[in-house]
Design a protein around this motif. Structure first.
Motif, PDB file in Angstrom:
ATOM      1  N   SER A 175      38.951  63.226  34.180  1.00  0.00           N
ATOM      2  CA  SER A 175      38.744  61.795  33.985  1.00  0.00           C
ATOM      3  C   SER A 175      40.072  61.147  33.595  1.00  0.00           C
ATOM      4  O   SER A 175      40.921  61.775  32.951  1.00  0.00           O
TER       5      SER A 175
ATOM      6  N   TRP B 162      40.067  61.618  38.544  1.00  0.00           N
ATOM      7  CA  TRP B 162      40.257  60.180  38.688  1.00  0.00           C
ATOM      8  C   TRP B 162      41.050  59.866  39.951  1.00  0.00           C
ATOM      9  O   TRP B 162      40.829  58.841  40.602  1.00  0.00           O
TER      10      TRP B 162
ATOM     11  N   TYR C  34      35.105  59.805  40.648  1.00  0.00           N
ATOM     12  CA  TYR C  34      35.040  60.825  39.600  1.00  0.00           C
ATOM     13  C   TYR C  34      33.607  61.124  39.167  1.00  0.00           C
ATOM     14  O   TYR C  34      33.174  62.281  39.174  1.00  0.00           O
TER      15      TYR C  34
END
Length: 498
Positions: free
Chosen positions: A151, A309, A11
């Motif tokens: 995220s 992510w 990420y």
């Protein structure tokens, strides 16, 4: 400067590399699966090496001739992530010291005052200690919750806030957190490369706001235009139980939710802002929480999420055999093969294939797909809710619901590797081939390599449903292509077919 980045497919790493290039650095990236980087826009501006952070030879090759090492690797989804992370850190630290590297930059987590620390934070802190004691000047940047599109922390916050207008919550929602926007994290990471050799320490970095997790959810709802969320804290909800709830409600799987929530049990607030003695604050100051949320939501709405992510591997391994391999370890191989001719032109058919999954659906018996996704989530798997970053275009290595894009040879083949919980290895391959007299032929192949008796029984149990699931998929994909105008653009996918 010459910089090598470990974790470039993750990420933060996937966003840091273009920032380093733009800042004028010569960048080398290390990836276990370089194919994941085949379609990133900065691919031709960096050097790419295949390597594993736990392999001495790979790491020595990667750091040779480099001035700065960026270490953005962690193994949270592995059961023994603490041992793996420490071994990898020692491998990189030793190789960097032997190669004469001038600086290590590492992104860790804020260390709470209370003890014992969660396994996640304790492991991140230990990795920082290994680097600082390596003999190579190290900057360890410690951040709490990172707010940015894609995220894991933001996705957890987003889905909990959007899907639950009323919720019971554990006591930790009242703990204080100092979130930071991903743009500010990247700013500090880039600037850290140029710090003098006498700087060898950890720095806390955070945004301007100190909030409770409950306040973060309520302010998120306000920014997103949602009604005020009703929250009832319940003291009996442990981090483990909370993780099970997050696993069901959000796209974040249990394996990742548990260490993240265990960390939120601690207050994560900066103890100091000494970084300002060496690196000036970003122009205009660090990003306020509401502004960070606005920026993240805008990227999601515009399908401009460069990394997520889920870009990191959750299951499988690079050594797993591919469905095209001539020799299969373990013997048996089951396949379901379908072909369908269509009058649609190849480009239109391919546009349907590449848009599969996420909000566009899987063109086959949605109830069965949904049920299978829920079963996978309840078993701790990734389920269907990871979705896709862009509604029209896929990239190698990208997560797509419970699949991983293993190969995309546009406009011919799309191969997906399953990351659901199954007793074996599974792939789905979709292909498009032009027909000599016009139109196209659609090829579809589901491949399963069973693991043990359970794997064989699993395939036998689902075989009666193959015509509904896989046959329906082939018919609906070609049917959708026939009802579309010829593909002259990739801007409109047409109505999604669930």
């Amino acid at each position: 400067m010459r910089c090598v980045v470990f974790g470039a497919t993750g990420y933060i790493g996937g966003r840091l590399v273009p920032e380093l290039v733009q800042a004028g650095h010569r960048v080398r990236v290390v990836a276990r699966t370089p194919a994941k980087l085949a379609e990133v826009p900065w691919r031709d501006r960096v050097e790419v090496l295949r390597g594993d952070v736990t392999a001495d030879a790979d790491v020595r090759e990667a750091v040779a001739g480099q001035e700065v090492v960026y270490y953005l690797v962690h193994s949270l989804t592995q059961h023994d992530f603490t041992d793996i992370d420490q071994h990898a850190a020692r491998t990189v630290a030793a190789a960097a010291q032997a190669a004469g590297v001038e600086r290590i930059v590492y992104l860790g987590g804020i260390v709470a005052d209370r003890v014992p620390l969660s396994r996640h934070i304790a492991s991140r802190a230990e990795v920082g200690t290994i680097f600082r004691e390596s003999g190579v000047p190290t900057v360890e940047l410690r951040a709490a919750v990172i707010i940015g599109s894609g995220s894991a922390s933001f996705e957890m916050l987003r889905y909990l806030s959007e899907r639950l207008p009323a919720m019971v919550t554990p006591r930790w929602v009242h703990n204080r957190i100092q979130p930071i926007a991903v743009r500010d994290v990247l700013y500090y990471l880039v600037q850290a490369a140029g710090l003098p050799a006498d700087v060898n320490r950890a720095f806390d970095i955070g945004g301007p706001d100190v909030l409770t997790y409950l306040t973060m959810m309520r302010r998120y709802a306000a920014v997103a235009g949602l009604p005020r969320r009703v929250v009832l804290p319940i003291p009996v909800l442990t981090p483990w139980l909370s993780a099970q709830w997050v696993n069901v409600v959000t796209p974040v799987p249990r394996a990742l939710a548990i260490p993240l929530i265990e960390s939120l049990v601690h207050e994560m607030v900066c103890h100091e802002h000494d970084i300002s003695d060496h690196i000036p604050d970003p122009e205009g100051g660090t990003t306020p929480y509401e502004r960070a949320v606005e920026l993240a939501l805008a990227r999601i709405r515009n399908a401009q999420v460069p990394t997520r992510w889920s870009d990191a591997d959750i299951a499988g391994a690079p050594a797993d055999p591919l469905p095209s391999d001539p020799d299969w370890s373990g013997g048996s191989l089951y396949q379901d093969i379908r072909e369908q001719r269509t009058d649609a032109d190849p480009a239109t058919l391919w546009s349907v294939v590449e848009a599969i999954g996420g909000e566009n659906g899987w063109y086959s018996f949605p109830l069965a797909w949904s049920l299978r996704g829920w079963i996978d989530r309840l078993g701790g798997g990734v389920g269907l809710r990871r979705g896709r970053k862009n509604p029209l275009r896929l990239h190698t290595g990208e997560a797509l619901d419970w699949w991983r894009v293993e190969l995309i040879d546009r406009p011919r083949i799309l191969r997906l590797r399953a990351e659901m919980k199954v007793p074996g290895l599974a792939w789905l391959e979709l292909g498009v081939e032009p027909e000599p007299g016009g139109g196209a032929r659609y090829h579809q192949r589901a491949v399963f390599q069973p693991r043990g008796l359970a794997g064989h029984l699993y395939w036998k149990a689902i075989t009666p449903f193959h015509d509904i699931v896989f046959g329906g998929m082939a018919r609906n994909i070609t049917g959708t292509a026939e009802h579309r105008a010829p593909a002259t653009t990739t801007e409109d996918p047409g109505p999604p077919h669930k």
